[in-house]
Motif scaffolding. Structure first.
Motif, PDB file in Angstrom:
ATOM      1  N   THR A 177     -70.880   5.348  21.442  1.00 27.61           N
ATOM      2  CA  THR A 177     -71.451   4.038  21.163  1.00 27.61           C
ATOM      3  C   THR A 177     -71.387   3.748  19.671  1.00 27.61           C
ATOM      4  OG1 THR A 177     -73.717   4.693  20.615  1.00 27.61           O
ATOM      5  CG2 THR A 177     -73.138   4.621  22.960  1.00 27.61           C
ATOM      6  N   GLY A 178     -71.439   2.449  19.347  1.00 22.87           N
ATOM      7  CA  GLY A 178     -71.586   2.035  17.958  1.00 22.87           C
ATOM      8  C   GLY A 178     -70.329   2.198  17.139  1.00 22.87           C
ATOM      9  N   VAL A 179     -70.514   2.343  15.854  1.00 26.15           N
ATOM     10  CA  VAL A 179     -69.423   2.278  14.891  1.00 26.15           C
ATOM     11  C   VAL A 179     -69.637   3.324  13.796  1.00 26.15           C
ATOM     12  CG1 VAL A 179     -68.937  -0.186  15.198  1.00 26.15           C
ATOM     13  CG2 VAL A 179     -70.775   0.514  13.639  1.00 26.15           C
ATOM     14  N   THR A 181     -69.047   1.971  10.637  1.00 30.38           N
ATOM     15  CA  THR A 181     -68.954   0.957   9.582  1.00 30.38           C
ATOM     16  C   THR A 181     -70.337   0.331   9.424  1.00 30.38           C
ATOM     17  OG1 THR A 181     -68.217  -0.549  11.318  1.00 30.38           O
ATOM     18  CG2 THR A 181     -66.523   0.403   9.922  1.00 30.38           C
ATOM     19  N   GLU A 182     -70.499  -0.440   8.350  1.00 31.08           N
ATOM     20  CA  GLU A 182     -71.806  -1.045   8.089  1.00 31.08           C
ATOM     21  C   GLU A 182     -72.200  -2.054   9.165  1.00 31.08           C
ATOM     22  OE1 GLU A 182     -74.462  -1.318   5.409  1.00 31.08           O
ATOM     23  OE2 GLU A 182     -73.867   0.747   5.738  1.00 31.08           O
ATOM     24  N   LYS A 183     -71.212  -2.807   9.649  1.00 27.83           N
ATOM     25  CA  LYS A 183     -71.482  -3.820  10.656  1.00 27.83           C
ATOM     26  C   LYS A 183     -70.720  -3.498  11.928  1.00 27.83           C
ATOM     27  CE  LYS A 183     -71.985  -8.134   8.017  1.00 27.83           C
ATOM     28  NZ  LYS A 183     -71.132  -9.235   7.484  1.00 27.83           N
ATOM     29  N   GLY A 184     -71.114  -4.156  13.038  1.00 28.96           N
ATOM     30  CA  GLY A 184     -70.393  -3.980  14.283  1.00 28.96           C
ATOM     31  C   GLY A 184     -71.135  -4.665  15.414  1.00 28.96           C
ATOM     32  N   VAL A 185     -70.435  -5.528  16.156  1.00 23.78           N
ATOM     33  CA  VAL A 185     -71.062  -6.229  17.296  1.00 23.78           C
ATOM     34  C   VAL A 185     -70.096  -6.267  18.470  1.00 23.78           C
ATOM     35  CG1 VAL A 185     -72.670  -7.679  16.032  1.00 23.78           C
ATOM     36  CG2 VAL A 185     -70.326  -8.469  16.334  1.00 23.78           C
ATOM     37  N   VAL A 186     -69.549  -5.118  18.818  1.00 22.00           N
ATOM     38  CA  VAL A 186     -68.560  -5.074  19.889  1.00 22.00           C
ATOM     39  C   VAL A 186     -69.198  -4.519  21.162  1.00 22.00           C
ATOM     40  CG1 VAL A 186     -66.396  -3.985  20.607  1.00 22.00           C
ATOM     41  CG2 VAL A 186     -66.612  -4.968  18.313  1.00 22.00           C
ATOM     42  N   GLY A 187     -69.375  -5.375  22.161  1.00 17.85           N
ATOM     43  CA  GLY A 187     -70.017  -4.943  23.409  1.00 17.85           C
ATOM     44  C   GLY A 187     -71.524  -4.809  23.231  1.00 17.85           C
ATOM     45  N   TYR A 188     -72.196  -4.327  24.251  1.00 15.15           N
ATOM     46  CA  TYR A 188     -73.650  -4.207  24.195  1.00 15.15           C
ATOM     47  C   TYR A 188     -74.085  -3.105  23.233  1.00 15.15           C
ATOM     48  CZ  TYR A 188     -73.473  -7.133  28.374  1.00 15.15           C
ATOM     49  OH  TYR A 188     -73.234  -8.148  29.257  1.00 15.15           O
ATOM     50  N   ASP A 189     -75.220  -3.313  22.609  1.00  7.75           N
ATOM     51  CA  ASP A 189     -75.709  -2.406  21.581  1.00  7.75           C
ATOM     52  C   ASP A 189     -76.376  -1.176  22.221  1.00  7.75           C
ATOM     53  OD1 ASP A 189     -76.655  -1.176  19.340  1.00  7.75           O
ATOM     54  OD2 ASP A 189     -77.469  -2.996  18.433  1.00  7.75           O
ATOM     55  N   LEU A 190     -75.531  -0.319  22.786  1.00  8.47           N
ATOM     56  CA  LEU A 190     -76.043   0.882  23.459  1.00  8.47           C
ATOM     57  C   LEU A 190     -76.720   1.825  22.468  1.00  8.47           C
ATOM     58  CD1 LEU A 190     -73.038   1.667  25.826  1.00  8.47           C
ATOM     59  CD2 LEU A 190     -75.152   0.451  26.378  1.00  8.47           C
ATOM     60  N   ARG A 192     -78.635   1.220  19.915  1.00 13.88           N
ATOM     61  CA  ARG A 192     -80.049   0.906  19.674  1.00 13.88           C
ATOM     62  C   ARG A 192     -80.877   0.923  20.952  1.00 13.88           C
ATOM     63  NH1 ARG A 192     -76.761  -1.117  16.001  1.00 13.88           N
ATOM     64  NH2 ARG A 192     -77.240  -0.627  13.838  1.00 13.88           N
TER      65      ARG A 192
ATOM     66  N   THR B 410     -63.893  -1.479  13.315  1.00 12.43           N
ATOM     67  CA  THR B 410     -64.316  -2.108  14.559  1.00 12.43           C
ATOM     68  C   THR B 410     -63.770  -3.540  14.625  1.00 12.43           C
ATOM     69  OG1 THR B 410     -66.237  -2.706  15.946  1.00 12.43           O
ATOM     70  CG2 THR B 410     -66.560  -2.811  13.579  1.00 12.43           C
ATOM     71  N   SER B 412     -65.127  -6.362  15.484  1.00 10.88           N
ATOM     72  CA  SER B 412     -65.934  -7.498  15.058  1.00 10.88           C
ATOM     73  C   SER B 412     -67.199  -7.072  14.342  1.00 10.88           C
ATOM     74  CB  SER B 412     -66.320  -8.367  16.263  1.00 10.88           C
ATOM     75  OG  SER B 412     -67.141  -9.443  15.828  1.00 10.88           O
ATOM     76  N   GLY B 413     -67.448  -7.704  13.214  1.00  8.34           N
ATOM     77  CA  GLY B 413     -68.655  -7.407  12.451  1.00  8.34           C
ATOM     78  C   GLY B 413     -69.776  -8.384  12.683  1.00  8.34           C
ATOM     79  N   ILE B 417     -67.288 -10.731  20.666  1.00 17.34           N
ATOM     80  CA  ILE B 417     -66.045 -10.590  21.417  1.00 17.34           C
ATOM     81  C   ILE B 417     -65.693 -11.880  22.170  1.00 17.34           C
ATOM     82  CG2 ILE B 417     -64.981  -9.354  23.366  1.00 17.34           C
ATOM     83  CD1 ILE B 417     -65.171  -7.723  20.777  1.00 17.34           C
ATOM     84  N   MET B 437     -71.552  -0.423  30.263  1.00 21.11           N
ATOM     85  CA  MET B 437     -71.898  -1.795  29.847  1.00 21.11           C
ATOM     86  C   MET B 437     -71.824  -2.761  31.034  1.00 21.11           C
ATOM     87  SD  MET B 437     -70.067  -2.195  26.126  1.00 21.11           S
ATOM     88  CE  MET B 437     -70.463  -1.078  24.761  1.00 21.11           C
TER      89      MET B 437
END
Lengths: 457, 457
Positions: A177-179, A181-190, A192, B410, B412-413, B417, B437
């Motif tokens: 899950t996750g990344v 990198t500082e940011k990331g919004v790909v798919g559901y935030d598993l 967290r 990643t 998308s930041g 998607i 997901m």
């Protein structure tokens, strides 16, 4: 767990990695709640693949699996309440990578939090979460409970520093899950969703952590008050003034008494409360903030202000602060330890309520903790061997929870629900939301094998 | 959607709150992707109860429901790709509460982000997330996509400021998640699962937001470089030096060219790249940080450094920065706009790759954006009426994604998607994680009525 299961576990784990003696099981039976439940066996895996194999086996044969970090949890998250197999992370304790330039670390769950902090400090970096148990608690346990600590007032909690996970589902699949990198919004935030899920949704096998530059300087103040109300009122005022300490800790009279013997220059006996306040940053910045703070306190605070003389005194103050939890047991043999949170401006109402409650129920109740973010550790002290006192303790706990919720607060800021608060969960979470949480648990763990009987009433 | 459904919606919503004319539907058909899909109708609810009733109806009759903020999304999140009912938040746009002392606001999803910022500023507070569209985008849309912005390098993204939600499940239940305190770990973290879920899991009806004290001062620098590589290399060095700007934005030559006409003192024509860097804090702090930064750049940076003369020039620089996205369409009629993220130290490799890719595929490719957190906006410019050019554009997009992932990045930041990247999701998310997901989506939305065809391939 019958013999054929133990044999299969033996096969998965290899030599000397499955413990079944009474002594070994006893060592994985307890946590900081003081409660104890014997597991049937303890596994010491070294790889993600072994954990996946264990979970597939458990899912097939329906035996409970309980992930265990250092056993420092305060709500029973690591207790094998229904027996089964404890997965210990004692051998998955490697820091796999420190990418200093990108301020990221990758670590196994068994790494001791303080050891990670020391390792990244060598690179001029900081991993902020600092639970009182940081010298022995593990990153995996911190992630499972979303641990906090004094630095949360400035830096946030564990969830703010975990940006990715490798984990094994109760059905044996390995997810990532996750990344990194500082940011990331790909798919559901598993990521967290899993952080703070108290070991009930997946077994973490790798953590990707965000780091920050290490502040070069720190300045520590001790504020002592003749009035409890004055101390708690000042907390919200400090933050509203735009001052941003990295520590804003509170201790009431009783908490001070419990650690008095550990201080070479303890505050006077008539002190009703103290605040421990720190600023960090560059040397310049700290000097300037400390100056502004001292001026602010002289103008607004009805208290005595003292700057820690040197590193030695600062270390002593921290030593005292971090040892409150065990030290209070010198006052009474047992305690009910809660970590409620209220909006910061409501802290004075909370401590006033606690004084009345203690008087009415004839109990010793003390409070200390992370006043800066409204997260107060309330300890209801008692002798459980006295049935009537134990009953009054439980009454105090329930009345505390109801009062906290009436102030717009929450039952836990950093310890989680575990088994000690599960009966009270419906006070805070309404039926449709609780039902949704149960359905999520069902998706991850259809057979209920992972850390059963936790969180839900 | 047949007449009896429309009649029932009419009954739920009351007068003048269900729009069915072609014009009204057309106004809810588009977003910033330039794509357009007509919904069957548009609802303008004013209460959570109305939204719950709409979702129960939709779930019974299986028509799609698409929540819509301001339609400024960049990946199609608000597009009614399968028709159905758009829920517009135009009338749920009230700021319900600003609790200045506890630094919390409660707002409906239709509130414009910039309006919330202005409202809390009057209380000396700040709501940090600042997407380029902040003057017209909505908090609900920001929450759905987990929007970022330039300030993320210091302050983080939308998820870091949403601490609680009221939301309606696709099956009609109203849930309440999170807290209104600084900390909270009670039950599963539904708040953070929902933030960034692109309107596919629940319809938000209320947001509880964290605020920060408003910094009193700001200082803005413009750095111009003769070499693209020099500019991108400096980014990681600035942060590694412990400098913490609240803006660290990058523009390449082509991005500068697109907004040149908006600047009264534009950089020289031979500039290959620029960085826009800001510090905020108390006046003292900003002066000191600005001094340290200028000294650092003079020592390390192979560039021209200029401090913005006054607020007027700062405003102009921001106006230019925020208008890049629309302005680039003066270069070519269409664009493929991506918001990939790479570890900060990998930005030089990314921009070098883009130069080669543009040359090889004979395309105009420009990049700008949030270099400080590695979040680069890459715009592949084209004329879609030329089939061969369109094909090369798509090839460039896929090769960009594969390269970004090879750097540990990643897809998308901050844009999500949606529909524009769903085909590429399996490049980043492995099968067991993607399967999990999908199963979560199924729990929330068993009949697939909420924002269908988004995120998943």
């Amino acid at each position: 767990m019958n013999k054929s299961i133990l044999k299969e576990l033996q096969r998965i784990l290899g030599k000397n990695s499955l413990l079944t003696s009474w002594e070994d099981r006893a060592c994985s039976s307890y946590d900081a709640t003081g409660q104890s439940f014997l597991p049937d066996a303890v596994a010491l895996p070294e790889t993600t693949a072994q954990i996946a194999a264990i979970l597939r086996l458990a899912n097939e044969h329906r035996f409970p699996v309980i992930p265990r970090g250092a056993g420092s949890g305060a709500t029973g998250g690591a207790l094998p309440v229904a027996g089964g197999l404890v997965i210990s992370f004692a051998r998955m304790n490697r820091i796999l990578e420190i990418d200093a330039a990108n301020m990221i670390a990758v670590a196994e769950p068994g790494v001791i939090t303080g050891e990670l902090q020391a390792a990244v400090r060598k690179h001029g970096l900081m991993y902020p979460p600092d639970p009182a148990s940081l010298k022995f608690c593990s990153l995996g346990g911190n992630a499972a409970e979303c641990a906090g600590g004094p630095s949360a007032v400035k830096y946030g909690v564990t969830r703010d520093y975990i940006i990715g996970l490798e984990a094994v589902l109760p059905t044996g699949e390995i997810i990532k899950t996750g990344v990194r990198t500082e940011k990331g919004v790909v798919g559901y935030d598993l990521t967290r969703l899993l952080v703070g899920s108290e070991g009930t949704l997946a077994v973490f096998t790798k953590l990707i952590l965000r780091l920050l530059p290490l502040p070069e300087a720190k300045s520590t103040f001790l504020l002592t008050f003749a009035s409890l109300a004055e101390a708690t009122k000042l907390v919200a005022e400090i933050l509203a003034a735009g001052l941003l300490p990295c520590t804003l800790e509170f201790m009431d009279k009783t908490a001070i008494a419990a650690v008095r013997s550990r201080l070479s220059s303890p505050p006077p006996e008539d002190v009703a409360a103290l605040l421990l306040v720190e600023f960090d940053g560059t040397a310049d910045e700290v000097a300037r903030q400390a100056g502004r703070f001292a001026a602010f306190v002289r103008q607004k605070g009805n208290c005595a202000l003292r700057q820690a003389a040197d590193e030695q005194e600062t270390a002593e103050l921290w030593q005292a602060r971090r040892s409150i939890s065990p030290a209070v047991l010198s006052l009474r043999p047992h305690k009910i330890a809660e970590d409620v949170v209220v909006p910061r401006t409501k802290i004075p109402e909370l401590v006033a309520f606690l004084e009345l409650l203690a008087a009415e129920l004839n109990l010793l109740i003390l409070s200390f903790g992370h006043a800066g973010d409204g997260n107060m550790h309330v300890n209801i002290m008692l002798d459980k061997s006295k049935a009537e006192e134990a009953r009054r303790g439980l009454e105090a706990k329930e009345r505390l929870f109801r009062f906290v919720l009436s102030l717009g607060g929450t039952l836990s800021g950093e310890h989680g629900i575990g088994i000690t608060k599960s009966a009270f969960l419906p006070l805070e979470i309404d039926p449709p939301t609780l039902c949704l949480m149960r359905r999520l648990k069902q998706v991850f763990d259809p057979n209920g094998i992972l850390n059963p009987e936790k969180i839900f009433p």
